[in-house]
Design a protein around this motif. Structure first.
Motif, PDB file in Angstrom:
ATOM      1  N   GLY A  83      41.816   6.938 155.607  1.00  0.00           N
ATOM      2  CA  GLY A  83      42.613   7.513 155.054  1.00  0.00           C
ATOM      3  C   GLY A  83      43.911   6.808 154.656  1.00  0.00           C
ATOM      4  N   ILE A  84      44.430   6.394 155.836  1.00  0.00           N
ATOM      5  CA  ILE A  84      45.973   5.716 155.726  1.00  0.00           C
ATOM      6  C   ILE A  84      45.765   4.626 154.962  1.00  0.00           C
ATOM      7  N   HIS A  85      44.844   3.751 154.339  1.00  0.00           N
ATOM      8  CA  HIS A  85      44.438   3.027 153.544  1.00  0.00           C
ATOM      9  C   HIS A  85      44.634   3.511 151.737  1.00  0.00           C
ATOM     10  N   ALA A  86      43.700   4.617 152.219  1.00  0.00           N
ATOM     11  CA  ALA A  86      43.166   5.688 150.777  1.00  0.00           C
ATOM     12  C   ALA A  86      45.015   5.540 150.108  1.00  0.00           C
ATOM     13  N   ARG A  87      45.826   6.424 151.233  1.00  0.00           N
ATOM     14  CA  ARG A  87      47.202   7.002 150.524  1.00  0.00           C
ATOM     15  C   ARG A  87      48.083   6.006 150.725  1.00  0.00           C
ATOM     16  N   ARG A  88      48.061   4.725 150.787  1.00  0.00           N
ATOM     17  CA  ARG A  88      49.085   3.975 151.041  1.00  0.00           C
ATOM     18  C   ARG A  88      48.138   2.934 149.388  1.00  0.00           C
ATOM     19  N   VAL A  89      47.026   3.342 148.781  1.00  0.00           N
ATOM     20  CA  VAL A  89      46.773   2.251 147.521  1.00  0.00           C
ATOM     21  C   VAL A  89      47.198   3.235 146.680  1.00  0.00           C
ATOM     22  N   ALA A  90      47.516   5.005 146.818  1.00  0.00           N
ATOM     23  CA  ALA A  90      47.348   5.402 146.117  1.00  0.00           C
ATOM     24  C   ALA A  90      48.704   5.548 145.495  1.00  0.00           C
ATOM     25  N   THR A  91      50.074   5.842 146.761  1.00  0.00           N
ATOM     26  CA  THR A  91      51.166   5.659 146.256  1.00  0.00           C
ATOM     27  C   THR A  91      52.151   3.976 146.055  1.00  0.00           C
ATOM     28  N   LEU A  92      51.348   3.311 146.605  1.00  0.00           N
ATOM     29  CA  LEU A  92      52.287   1.633 146.530  1.00  0.00           C
ATOM     30  C   LEU A  92      51.070   0.716 145.612  1.00  0.00           C
ATOM     31  N   GLY A  93      50.244   0.783 145.843  1.00  0.00           N
ATOM     32  CA  GLY A  93      48.848  -0.238 144.856  1.00  0.00           C
ATOM     33  C   GLY A  93      48.279  -0.464 145.778  1.00  0.00           C
ATOM     34  N   ASP A  94      47.722  -1.598 145.000  1.00  0.00           N
ATOM     35  CA  ASP A  94      47.067  -2.323 146.013  1.00  0.00           C
ATOM     36  C   ASP A  94      47.080  -3.235 146.366  1.00  0.00           C
ATOM     37  N   SER A  95      48.288  -3.930 145.713  1.00  0.00           N
ATOM     38  CA  SER A  95      48.444  -5.578 146.202  1.00  0.00           C
ATOM     39  C   SER A  95      50.001  -5.163 146.748  1.00  0.00           C
TER      40      SER A  95
END
Length: 101
Positions: A83-95
């Motif tokens: 869940g943390i990873h999904a939120r970070r990808v959604a808000t910051l991008g995958d890179s």
């Protein structure tokens, strides 16, 4: 020292921050079983009163997931980590550096 914060209202940020420091200190001193309820309470307060502060919530979730993993509750930790990873990808991008940690 912790008892001095108990009289403060739940909405007091100093109380919530003190809970986080206590939970982190217990965990850092290999007292994960004692840290767990403190970290759970801190996350609950963040979700209840500061739900717009996503970085604090993600930080609380990260601390909780690490503690759960240390206690052998890896399935629960993994759910939080995903869940943390999904939120970070959604808000910051995958890179972004915070996403790929």
């Amino acid at each position: 020292a912790w008892k001095m914060y108990l009289g403060r209202p739940e909405t007091d940020t100093v109380r919530c921050n003190a809970m986080g420091v206590l939970g982190d200190a217990l965990f850092s001193n290999q007292r994960s079983a004692e840290a767990l309820p403190v970290l759970e309470a801190e996350l609950a307060l963040n979700l209840r009163y500061w739900s717009r502060n996503e970085e604090n919530i993600l930080s609380s979730q990260t601390n909780l997931s690490t503690c759960l993993g240390q206690l052998g509750r890896r399935d629960e930790a993994l759910v939080l980590i995903r869940g943390i990873h999904a939120r970070r990808v959604a808000t910051l991008g995958d890179s972004h550096a915070r996403t790929i940690q």
